[in-house]
Motif scaffolding. Structure first.
Motif, mmCIF file in Angstrom:
data_model
loop_
_atom_site.group_PDB
_atom_site.id
_atom_site.type_symbol
_atom_site.label_atom_id
_atom_site.label_comp_id
_atom_site.label_asym_id
_atom_site.label_seq_id
_atom_site.Cartn_x
_atom_site.Cartn_y
_atom_site.Cartn_z
ATOM 1 N N LEU A 1 0.829 -1.212 0.000
ATOM 2 C CA LEU A 1 0.000 0.000 0.000
ATOM 3 C C LEU A 1 0.859 1.256 0.000
ATOM 4 O O LEU A 1 0.586 2.210 -0.727
ATOM 5 N N LEU A 2 1.897 1.253 0.823
ATOM 6 C CA LEU A 2 2.734 2.445 0.955
ATOM 7 C C LEU A 2 3.533 2.752 -0.301
ATOM 8 O O LEU A 2 4.025 3.868 -0.463
ATOM 9 N N LEU A 3 3.663 1.779 -1.191
ATOM 10 C CA LEU A 3 4.397 2.003 -2.429
ATOM 11 C C LEU A 3 3.593 2.813 -3.446
ATOM 12 O O LEU A 3 4.173 3.386 -4.373
ATOM 13 N N PHE A 4 2.279 2.868 -3.292
ATOM 14 C CA PHE A 4 1.452 3.563 -4.280
ATOM 15 C C PHE A 4 1.866 5.027 -4.493
ATOM 16 O O PHE A 4 2.049 5.454 -5.645
ATOM 17 N N PRO A 5 2.046 5.825 -3.423
ATOM 18 C CA PRO A 5 2.437 7.222 -3.662
ATOM 19 C C PRO A 5 3.807 7.377 -4.310
ATOM 20 O O PRO A 5 4.111 8.438 -4.868
ATOM 21 N N LEU A 6 4.640 6.336 -4.240
ATOM 22 C CA LEU A 6 5.979 6.399 -4.821
ATOM 23 C C LEU A 6 6.012 6.035 -6.302
ATOM 24 O O LEU A 6 7.044 6.223 -6.964
ATOM 25 N N LEU A 7 4.913 5.508 -6.833
ATOM 26 C CA LEU A 7 4.919 4.943 -8.173
ATOM 27 C C LEU A 7 5.400 5.893 -9.273
ATOM 28 O O LEU A 7 6.212 5.492 -10.116
ATOM 29 N N PRO A 8 4.941 7.156 -9.329
ATOM 30 C CA PRO A 8 5.424 8.025 -10.410
ATOM 31 C C PRO A 8 6.946 8.146 -10.441
ATOM 32 O O PRO A 8 7.556 8.090 -11.520
ATOM 33 N N PHE A 9 7.551 8.292 -9.290
ATOM 34 C CA PHE A 9 9.013 8.415 -9.235
ATOM 35 C C PHE A 9 9.702 7.075 -9.461
ATOM 36 O O PHE A 9 10.684 6.983 -10.202
ATOM 37 N N LEU A 10 9.212 6.010 -8.822
ATOM 38 C CA LEU A 10 9.860 4.708 -8.955
ATOM 39 C C LEU A 10 9.813 4.207 -10.392
ATOM 40 O O LEU A 10 10.804 3.662 -10.901
ATOM 41 N N LEU A 11 8.695 4.394 -11.065
ATOM 42 C CA LEU A 11 8.566 3.918 -12.434
ATOM 43 C C LEU A 11 9.483 4.685 -13.382
ATOM 44 O O LEU A 11 10.196 4.090 -14.191
ATOM 45 N N TYR B 1 2.892 15.409 -12.483
ATOM 46 C CA TYR B 1 3.399 14.334 -11.621
ATOM 47 C C TYR B 1 2.744 14.423 -10.236
ATOM 48 O O TYR B 1 2.451 13.392 -9.616
ATOM 49 N N ALA B 2 2.515 15.635 -9.764
ATOM 50 C CA ALA B 2 1.828 15.794 -8.481
ATOM 51 C C ALA B 2 0.408 15.248 -8.566
ATOM 52 O O ALA B 2 -0.074 14.591 -7.634
ATOM 53 N N GLY B 3 -0.265 15.502 -9.686
ATOM 54 C CA GLY B 3 -1.610 14.969 -9.870
ATOM 55 C C GLY B 3 -1.628 13.456 -9.879
ATOM 56 O O GLY B 3 -2.508 12.820 -9.269
ATOM 57 N N ALA B 4 -0.658 12.858 -10.565
ATOM 58 C CA ALA B 4 -0.569 11.398 -10.596
ATOM 59 C C ALA B 4 -0.330 10.835 -9.197
ATOM 60 O O ALA B 4 -0.905 9.802 -8.813
ATOM 61 N N THR B 5 0.511 11.512 -8.428
ATOM 62 C CA THR B 5 0.785 11.052 -7.066
ATOM 63 C C THR B 5 -0.445 11.183 -6.181
ATOM 64 O O THR B 5 -0.710 10.311 -5.338
ATOM 65 N N LEU B 6 -1.200 12.248 -6.360
ATOM 66 C CA LEU B 6 -2.434 12.408 -5.579
ATOM 67 C C LEU B 6 -3.426 11.284 -5.862
ATOM 68 O O LEU B 6 -4.095 10.788 -4.952
ATOM 69 N N VAL B 7 -3.521 10.871 -7.123
ATOM 70 C CA VAL B 7 -4.390 9.743 -7.465
ATOM 71 C C VAL B 7 -3.913 8.487 -6.740
ATOM 72 O O VAL B 7 -4.719 7.731 -6.170
#
Length: 334
Positions: free
Chosen positions: A230-240, A282-288
């Protein structure tokens, strides 16, 4: 944390210290001529001072000291984590003054990650928790360094992720440290976005990644394996973006450890002619992704993993589209 600790005052103090420290860091950088010049491996068009992220380090170390005073029983683990943060920030600060070898920086990052893992062990974490802390510290420290390439993107992502995890935790050290990180970064952000007057520098980008790794490890220690996903979700834009770009450079046989402008966000910024558009996207993607994390907190592990795979696939597709459309050189695609 003691009863007199009010989140609003905590946030205000972190923001004020962050602002004041960034202003002083900018004066210092200009006086010492710590300036990043434009070039083919840079995404900015004007000479800009670096090293402003030391302000966020100051806020985090002060917050750690306050937590140690409020909870003296946790002093050894807090001291180890703070020492790791100081090491990462310190090697970055030196690198901002004179370039160091990537291997030396990595060795320091690995040692700092070991300190964080031991700190988790002192807090009662098992070997999985310690391994999570170690891997997260090495990975996120370098991911935030890789992704600090246009105005505001690394700082805004750290604010969103730290605030999300603080609210997700709801109480305890993660809540207060997450708020401190977000507040300190908010104090720095007006100097960096829109239109950077100073950059984070390696001192700031590395410290942000390390601090986020500490938050991730602490929350996941109490949430178990489902919580880690679950905690990885907000990291996805940067990690990907970081991992797929790294993989593409390795496949092409390039010196992947050297500076470059091949990330999807950098290619998009070149085509758009604006850093702000990309940073906000990228901020919008992270908010999603943050909203998805909160929505799934009571879901089954199967549902969480399935949704995570869907997010990964969608993010990977977006990365390929951005690279193909934004780069005039099609060989830049994997």
């Amino acid at each position: 944390m003691p009863h007199f600790a009010i989140p609003g005052l905590w946030l205000l103090a972190g923001f004020a210290i962050g602002c004041a420290s960034t202003w002083m860091a900018r004066r210092y950088a200009l006086r010492r001529r710590l300036i990043d010049q434009p070039g083919e491996r840079r995404s900015h068009q004007a000479a800009t001072p670096r090293g402003g992220g030391v302000s966020i380090v100051v806020v985090l170390l002060l917050a750690a000291a306050a937590l140690a005073v409020a909870a003296p029983g946790h002093l050894p683990s807090i001291a180890l984590a703070a020492a790791g943060l100081a090491l990462v920030a310190g090697i970055g600060w030196i690198d901002d003054h004179r370039p160091l070898s990537p291997l030396l920086r990595l060795c320091v990052h690995v040692f700092a990650a070991t300190l964080l893992a031991v700190a988790l062990g002192l807090e009662g974490g098992d070997w999985k928790d310690m391994a999570t802390a170690f891997v997260a510290a090495v990975v996120l420290t370098n991911v935030w360094n890789f992704m600090d390439g246009i105005d505001g993107i690394a700082t805004s992502q750290a604010i969103l992720v730290a605030a999300a995890w603080a609210l997700f935790a709801g109480e305890g050290p993660v809540f207060w440290l997450g708020l401190a990180l977000a507040a300190g970064a908010c104090g720095f952000l007006p100097f960096n976005f829109p239109g950077a007057r100073i950059f984070l520098g390696d001192v700031g980008s590395g410290a942000l990644g390390y601090a986020l790794a500490a938050l991730l490890a602490l929350v996941s220690m109490h949430r178990g394996s489902d919580g880690r996903v679950l905690l990885l979700f907000p990291l996805l834009p940067f990690l990907l973006d970081a991992s797929l770009t790294l993989l593409a450079r390795m496949v092409r046989g390039e010196a992947w450890w050297r500076p470059h402008v091949q990330h999807a966000y950098q290619a998009w910024a070149r085509r758009a002619g604006s850093h702000s558009v990309v940073t906000l996207a990228y901020a919008g993607a992270t908010l999603v992704a943050v909203l998805a994390m909160f929505a799934m907190h009571s879901w089954s592990s199967t549902a969480i993993m399935s949704t995570y795979v869907i997010f990964l696939a969608a993010g990977g597709l977006a990365w390929m589209i951005l690279r193909r459309q934004a780069s005039p050189d099609k060989s830049d695609s994997l």
